[in-house]
Design an enzyme around this catalytic site. Structure first.
Site, PDB file in Angstrom:
ATOM      1  N   SER A  79       0.832  -1.209   0.000  1.00 40.43           N
ATOM      2  CA  SER A  79       0.000   0.000   0.000  1.00 40.43           C
ATOM      3  C   SER A  79       0.863   1.254   0.000  1.00 40.43           C
ATOM      4  CB  SER A  79      -0.897   0.016   1.238  1.00 40.43           C
ATOM      5  OG  SER A  79      -1.668  -1.150   1.308  1.00 40.43           O
ATOM      6  N   LYS A  80       0.252   2.325  -0.498  1.00 39.00           N
ATOM      7  CA  LYS A  80       0.879   3.648  -0.532  1.00 39.00           C
ATOM      8  C   LYS A  80       1.112   4.133   0.908  1.00 39.00           C
ATOM      9  CE  LYS A  80      -0.802   7.729  -2.750  1.00 39.00           C
ATOM     10  NZ  LYS A  80      -1.575   8.316  -3.828  1.00 39.00           N
TER      11      LYS A  80
END
Ligand code: SAH
Length: 252
Positions: A79-80
């Protein structure tokens, strides 16, 4: 000459383009996260400490500190960082039982590691283990469930390399939670959509908080749900917008 596993480890630790001092690159990422509204000192300290480049393929290591998701194989992504920060902040913000915490200092000095604020955390969707490693700095014990067996293995190896010892990675269907290890005072899911599995609510301790992506509001945007269990029942609120992969059934 360094050979075999030692050479591989050396490559991972000093990837091309990252320079020798990945702490400085991480400090820049932390400043960006702060400018995006992640202001909790405990969370920023965790981002400053965890080496994200250990959790991505060595070919992608030079992008490890950009605010972007990256492929980790099996059709999944890490994930970012800003989304992970948003989830962690939703998990910790204004918890009444919080111990006092300092703010991230204005100077570039690395703050001392704060004491864990959570006891037992359940994470759904381990992926490569990055968020689990961050949670490990905020909690005494983390249980993380991943449905793709090969990713669970990869996460275990990444966490071992990062010297993270208080995360237990389990291979299975996270929709069932981890009943044998419940209750949890925090539950966070990196996959979701539509209804929350009943098992998560059952495994949330009184005083505990669950943060998970909920229904799709419009294409590519899901609501971020925050559910709290109180002695008298359960409250639910929306805490922003996110987008995560779907919560799939079964394990593979
Ligand atoms: N926490 C990761 C994010 C991984 S992406 C990070 O730090 O970057 C979400 C993960 O959820 C994927 O690895 C996917 O395989 C997993 N997932 C999807 N449905 C699941 C389920 N029912 N149980 C457990 N994991 C699931």
């Amino acid at each position: 000459m360094v050979q075999g596993a030692a050479a591989d480890a050396a490559r991972v630790r000093a990837p091309v383009g990252l320079g020798l001092d990945s702490a400085r690159v991480r400090a820049r990422m932390v400043e960006r996260l702060r400018s995006l509204g992640i202001t909790d000192g405990r969370i920023l300290a965790a981002f400053a400490a965890v080496e994200r480049h250990l959790f991505v393929d060595s070919a992608l290591a030079n992008q490890a500190y950009e605010d972007t998701s990256l492929p980790i194989g099996f059709g999944q992504t890490i994930s970012k960082p800003s989304i992970v920060g948003q989830m962690l902040q939703a998990l910790l913000l204004d918890r009444p039982q919080d111990r006092p915490h300092g703010r991230w200092p204005a100077s570039s000095a690395t703050p001392a590691a704060p004491a864990p604020v959570l006891r037992r955390v359940l994470e759904i969707g381990t992926g490569c283990g990055y968020q689990a490693a961050l949670l490990a700095r905020l909690a005494e014990h983390v249980v993380s469930v991943e449905r793709v067996g090969a990713l669970a293995e990869k996460a275990r190896a990444n966490l071992a390399e990062g010297m993270v010892r208080n995360v237990q990675v389990m291979h299975g269907d996270g929709r069932l939670g981890a009943p044998a290890l419940a209750p949890f005072d925090a539950i966070v899911s990196a996959a979701g959509g539509d209804e929350l599995p009943a098992a998560w609510l059952e495994q949330l301790a009184v005083g505990g908080r669950l943060v998970a992506p909920g229904a799709e509001l419009r294409p590519g945007v899901q609501e971020l749900l925050v559910v709290e269990r109180h002695p008298s029942g359960v409250t639910r609120r929306l805490a922003g917008e996110v987008y995560f992969v779907p919560l799939k059934s079964g394990a593979e």
